[in-house]
Write an enzyme that holds these catalytic residues in place. Structure first.
Site, PDB file in Angstrom:
ATOM      1  N   ASP A   1       0.843  -1.201   0.000  1.00  0.00           N
ATOM      2  CA  ASP A   1       0.000   0.000   0.000  1.00  0.00           C
ATOM      3  C   ASP A   1       0.882   1.257   0.000  1.00  0.00           C
ATOM      4  O   ASP A   1       0.395   2.373  -0.139  1.00  0.00           O
ATOM      5  CB  ASP A   1      -1.007  -0.007   1.154  1.00  0.00           C
ATOM      6  CG  ASP A   1      -0.351   0.028   2.518  1.00  0.00           C
ATOM      7  OD1 ASP A   1       0.888  -0.092   2.603  1.00  0.00           O
ATOM      8  OD2 ASP A   1      -1.082   0.176   3.523  1.00  0.00           O
ATOM      9  N   SER A   2       2.208   1.050   0.093  1.00  0.00           N
ATOM     10  CA  SER A   2       3.142   2.166  -0.130  1.00  0.00           C
ATOM     11  C   SER A   2       2.947   2.744  -1.534  1.00  0.00           C
ATOM     12  O   SER A   2       3.333   3.888  -1.798  1.00  0.00           O
ATOM     13  CB  SER A   2       4.592   1.700   0.053  1.00  0.00           C
ATOM     14  OG  SER A   2       4.837   0.532  -0.723  1.00  0.00           O
TER      15      SER A   2
ATOM     16  N   ASP B   1      -1.236  -6.234  -0.526  1.00  0.00           N
ATOM     17  CA  ASP B   1      -1.276  -5.541   0.770  1.00  0.00           C
ATOM     18  C   ASP B   1      -2.696  -5.025   1.013  1.00  0.00           C
ATOM     19  O   ASP B   1      -3.192  -4.200   0.226  1.00  0.00           O
ATOM     20  CB  ASP B   1      -0.295  -4.367   0.722  1.00  0.00           C
ATOM     21  CG  ASP B   1       0.274  -4.020   2.071  1.00  0.00           C
ATOM     22  OD1 ASP B   1      -0.074  -4.693   3.057  1.00  0.00           O
ATOM     23  OD2 ASP B   1       1.080  -3.076   2.131  1.00  0.00           O
TER      24      ASP B   1
ATOM     25  N   LYS C   1      -1.238  -9.432   2.820  1.00  0.00           N
ATOM     26  CA  LYS C   1      -0.542  -8.950   4.019  1.00  0.00           C
ATOM     27  C   LYS C   1      -1.458  -7.982   4.741  1.00  0.00           C
ATOM     28  O   LYS C   1      -2.192  -7.226   4.100  1.00  0.00           O
ATOM     29  CB  LYS C   1       0.764  -8.242   3.638  1.00  0.00           C
ATOM     30  CG  LYS C   1       1.503  -7.649   4.845  1.00  0.00           C
ATOM     31  CD  LYS C   1       2.879  -7.140   4.486  1.00  0.00           C
ATOM     32  CE  LYS C   1       2.927  -5.738   3.967  1.00  0.00           C
ATOM     33  NZ  LYS C   1       2.368  -4.698   4.880  1.00  0.00           N
TER      34      LYS C   1
ATOM     35  N   GLU D   1      -1.580  -5.359   8.503  1.00  0.00           N
ATOM     36  CA  GLU D   1      -0.721  -4.712   9.499  1.00  0.00           C
ATOM     37  C   GLU D   1      -1.229  -4.916  10.925  1.00  0.00           C
ATOM     38  O   GLU D   1      -2.429  -5.059  11.151  1.00  0.00           O
ATOM     39  CB  GLU D   1      -0.629  -3.196   9.218  1.00  0.00           C
ATOM     40  CG  GLU D   1       0.102  -2.877   7.928  1.00  0.00           C
ATOM     41  CD  GLU D   1       0.388  -1.386   7.762  1.00  0.00           C
ATOM     42  OE1 GLU D   1       0.073  -0.581   8.671  1.00  0.00           O
ATOM     43  OE2 GLU D   1       0.944  -1.034   6.708  1.00  0.00           O
TER      44      GLU D   1
ATOM     45  N   GLU E   1       9.134  -4.010  10.682  1.00  0.00           N
ATOM     46  CA  GLU E   1       9.562  -2.727  10.088  1.00  0.00           C
ATOM     47  C   GLU E   1      10.050  -1.759  11.164  1.00  0.00           C
ATOM     48  O   GLU E   1       9.348  -1.518  12.164  1.00  0.00           O
ATOM     49  CB  GLU E   1       8.398  -2.091   9.293  1.00  0.00           C
ATOM     50  CG  GLU E   1       8.783  -0.730   8.703  1.00  0.00           C
ATOM     51  CD  GLU E   1       7.820  -0.196   7.644  1.00  0.00           C
ATOM     52  OE1 GLU E   1       6.894  -0.928   7.232  1.00  0.00           O
ATOM     53  OE2 GLU E   1       8.011   0.962   7.234  1.00  0.00           O
TER      54      GLU E   1
HETATM   55  O1  KIV Z   1       3.504  -1.131   1.737  1.00  0.00           O
HETATM   56  C1  KIV Z   1       4.685  -1.527   1.777  1.00  0.00           C
HETATM   57  O2  KIV Z   1       5.514  -1.228   0.919  1.00  0.00           O
HETATM   58  C2  KIV Z   1       5.093  -2.353   2.910  1.00  0.00           C
HETATM   59  C3  KIV Z   1       6.515  -2.758   2.998  1.00  0.00           C
HETATM   60  C4  KIV Z   1       7.338  -1.653   3.480  1.00  0.00           C
HETATM   61  C5  KIV Z   1       6.691  -3.969   3.820  1.00  0.00           C
HETATM   62  O3  KIV Z   1       4.284  -2.668   3.726  1.00  0.00           O
END
Ligand code: KIV
Length: 309
Positions: A62-63, A101, A131, A133, A200
């Site tokens: 989600d970055s 994500d 994934k 969080e 992280e």
């Molecule tokens: O969204 C992302 O890029 C992440 C990574 C930094 C693990 O969660």
């Protein structure tokens, strides 16, 4: 000169003999102490780069909210945007494990919401896993998604979706209490069956102390060198974007600079009429050209509009 023994670096197999990554293969890599290389990707070309470079796991992070969509945090990005990015990445990948994500707001409300959205990553975008969080309620969500047959990767330490509550984008677990909380979250996510977990921005010593109790592959980003693997954001490691760079980022290329230089040269060439030259032109048979020129010279063409107003 140092006489320290050199650790053999496993070679990346050539693309044509590489086989798709699986969860058992990741477990085996952990068991054998073979470092796992993970990177984010958000589109078809970045996926192709990850594929060719021999990456083990690709995360559609989600970055991407910040790196490719221009939001100022990961919070605003939604499911539809994430699915579009993930599907593009899928089309460029063959062998790495593809993890989607789950964006903020797509899994917190209930286990049902979490399962439904995790299924969308698998069915609509072709991801292999998802994934999410944090610990706490996310542990329940992870359990529910895993029971629905979808592999889940956890994520603890600095969790950007709740960065405000954590006091900003800064290292976590720097007190005994906070480090214990991170460990507890990690153990809980491991206990409900997550196949892997991201740590992280956690002090290296805290991570090192937790590692002996982790049976699943731990992927670090700003968590030191003792994890089973490392992840970096594609745009950070290649310096595609400008601006603040976190301490844990290592730059492996200067792509933004190279792109500005390339586009700048193009602009200069267009302005100086250096581009295009004859090597970029299409040809026409001289007889056909003559016929066309004859057509253009007809008097009847002069001033005639194609439109009958
Ligand atoms: O969204 C992302 O890029 C992440 C990574 C930094 C693990 O969660």
């Amino acid at each position: 000169m140092s006489s320290a023994p050199r650790i053999p670096v496993p070679a990346t197999p050539p693309e044509d003999v590489r086989v798709p990554m699986t969860l058992p293969k990741l477990e085996e890599m952990k068991r054998l102490g073979q470092p796992i290389a993970m990177v984010t990707a958000y589109d078809y070309p970045s996926a192709q780069v990850a594929e060719e470079a021999g990456v083990d796991i690709v995360l559609v992070g989600d970055s991407g909210a910040m790196t490719v969509l221009g939001y100022d945090s990961t919070v605003p990005v939604g499911m539809e945007e994430m699915l579009m990015l993930a599907a593009a990445v899928r089309r460029g990948l063959r062998t790495p494990l593809l993890v989607g994500d789950m964006p903020f707001g797509s899994y917190e409300a209930s286990n049902e919401q979490a399962v439904a959205n995790a299924q969308r990553f698998i069915k609509e975008a072709g991801c292999d896993a998802v994934k999410l969080e944090r610990g706490g309620a996310s542990v329940d969500r992870a359990r529910a998604i895993i029971r629905a047959g979808i592999p889940v990767m956890g994520h603890v330490g600095l969790t950007p979706q709740t960065a405000t509550a954590l006091g900003g984008y800064k290292a976590q677990g720097r007190t005994g209490d906070r480090a214990s909380q991170i460990a507890e979250d990690a153990f809980a996510l491991q206990a409900v069956g997550c196949f892997s977990i991201v740590f992280e921005a956690v002090p290296a010593a805290v991570c090192e102390a937790i590692m002996p109790r982790m049976e699943i592959p731990v992927i670090g980003i700003g968590a030191g060198g003792t994890t089973d693997g490392q992840v970096l954001v594609f745009h950070d490691l290649l310096a595609i974007n400008t601006g603040h760079v976190a301490r844990f980022v290592k730059r492996y290329a200067a792509i933004h600079e190279a792109m500005v230089a390339g586009v700048g040269e193009y602009v200069a060439d267009v302005r100086a009429r250096r581009f295009p030259d004859e090597t970029h032109e299409y040809s026409i048979d001289p007889a056909e050209l003559a016929a066309f020129e004859e057509y253009l010279e007809q008097d009847s063409l002069a001033g005639e509009s194609a439109w009958d107003w």
